[in-house]
Design a protein around this motif. Sequence first.
Motif, PDB file in Angstrom:
ATOM      1  N   ALA A 183      53.286 -61.521  27.430  1.00  0.00           N
ATOM      2  CA  ALA A 183      53.966 -61.027  28.627  1.00  0.00           C
ATOM      3  C   ALA A 183      55.478 -61.054  28.434  1.00  0.00           C
ATOM      4  N   ALA A 184      55.980 -62.151  27.897  1.00  0.00           N
ATOM      5  CA  ALA A 184      57.427 -62.278  27.687  1.00  0.00           C
ATOM      6  C   ALA A 184      57.936 -61.227  26.704  1.00  0.00           C
ATOM      7  N   ASP A 185      57.155 -60.966  25.660  1.00  0.00           N
ATOM      8  CA  ASP A 185      57.562 -59.971  24.665  1.00  0.00           C
ATOM      9  C   ASP A 185      57.634 -58.567  25.259  1.00  0.00           C
ATOM     10  N   ASN A 186      56.881 -58.340  26.340  1.00  0.00           N
ATOM     11  CA  ASN A 186      56.884 -57.034  27.002  1.00  0.00           C
ATOM     12  C   ASN A 186      57.728 -57.024  28.269  1.00  0.00           C
ATOM     13  N   PHE A 187      58.481 -58.132  28.500  1.00  0.00           N
ATOM     14  CA  PHE A 187      59.400 -58.253  29.633  1.00  0.00           C
ATOM     15  C   PHE A 187      58.683 -58.087  30.986  1.00  0.00           C
ATOM     16  N   ILE A 188      57.484 -58.658  31.082  1.00  0.00           N
ATOM     17  CA  ILE A 188      56.731 -58.618  32.327  1.00  0.00           C
ATOM     18  C   ILE A 188      56.181 -60.011  32.609  1.00  0.00           C
ATOM     19  N   SER A 189      55.706 -60.213  33.812  1.00  0.00           N
ATOM     20  CA  SER A 189      55.113 -61.500  34.156  1.00  0.00           C
ATOM     21  C   SER A 189      53.679 -61.558  33.666  1.00  0.00           C
ATOM     22  N   GLU A 190      53.187 -62.765  33.490  1.00  0.00           N
ATOM     23  CA  GLU A 190      51.800 -62.957  33.072  1.00  0.00           C
ATOM     24  C   GLU A 190      50.847 -62.396  34.125  1.00  0.00           C
ATOM     25  N   GLY A 191      51.217 -62.553  35.400  1.00  0.00           N
ATOM     26  CA  GLY A 191      50.382 -62.028  36.478  1.00  0.00           C
ATOM     27  C   GLY A 191      50.284 -60.515  36.454  1.00  0.00           C
ATOM     28  N   TYR A 192      51.425 -59.860  36.236  1.00  0.00           N
ATOM     29  CA  TYR A 192      51.418 -58.391  36.169  1.00  0.00           C
ATOM     30  C   TYR A 192      50.623 -57.915  34.957  1.00  0.00           C
ATOM     31  N   LEU A 193      50.764 -58.591  33.819  1.00  0.00           N
ATOM     32  CA  LEU A 193      50.002 -58.230  32.627  1.00  0.00           C
ATOM     33  C   LEU A 193      48.506 -58.330  32.891  1.00  0.00           C
ATOM     34  N   ALA A 194      48.087 -59.430  33.517  1.00  0.00           N
ATOM     35  CA  ALA A 194      46.663 -59.623  33.810  1.00  0.00           C
ATOM     36  C   ALA A 194      46.143 -58.526  34.738  1.00  0.00           C
ATOM     37  N   HIS A 195      46.948 -58.176  35.746  1.00  0.00           N
ATOM     38  CA  HIS A 195      46.537 -57.140  36.697  1.00  0.00           C
ATOM     39  C   HIS A 195      46.398 -55.783  36.016  1.00  0.00           C
TER      40      HIS A 195
END
Length: 264
Positions: A183-195
């Motif tokens: 998530a950090a490598d893609n500049f997004i939150s873990e929650g947004y990645l999971a969604h």
Amino acid sequence: MAITEHAGYYENPIYNVSHVHTSCEIMHVISGRVHIAAGNESAVLTDGDSALIKSRQHHDVTIDMNMEYKRYITVINPWELKKQLVRPDLFSMLTDISKSGIIVLKNRPDLLTVFEKMETIFQSGGNIYSELGAALEIVSGFYDVIRPRDEKAADRSGHILSEKVRAYIEQNYADSIKISDIAADNFISEGYLAHAFKAETGMSPREYLSHIRCARACELIRHTSMKFSDIAANTGFCSQSDMCRKLREYCGTTPTKLRFDVKQ
């Protein structure tokens, strides 16, 4: 640094203020007429109208001096907002001036209470959570305006992200993978990645990682004579017992039975 850098109520007009700043400026006109010019764009706000001027957008603000003037102004730091609640869609709206540097909401007197709340929180030195809640109330109102024309782009963006993450997991499942690092490598939150990932694949990134590891472990158990401890180490499990537990969940049996069934 605070999410809200400034919030206030104004009755004294300032004529032809030309400026630019890193944070976003959001205003709500209670009464009067305000002219905003930003690049090739311009807007006129009257009673009940609001405008969001994006980060780093140079703009001129002119107040009609012949009318009673009252408005609220809130200045929000988009980078701090992103750090507290990572939402690529909201962050892009606040910072991307390649399409439009101004977003205008016409006839939205209902937003007045939100601006009043923001001013109260700012003046009383509210905590980060109260600031975050008030900021999101204001920002979400503007996001709802631009969302319809961006829905397809958002769907495409989610698909691209999911494919990228799937490829990464499939290539690196044997290593120690942290979903938070992806998530950090893609500049997004873990929650947004999971969604986004679950919307595309039907499972979370962690579930997909476990799925890939179990599938590969099953192949090695069935078709090689490798020790179970070596298979666990080569497929990313933290231990042989961890692999055994995950395989029971994945295929309802143990490594020993999997290998025995193949021999039979």
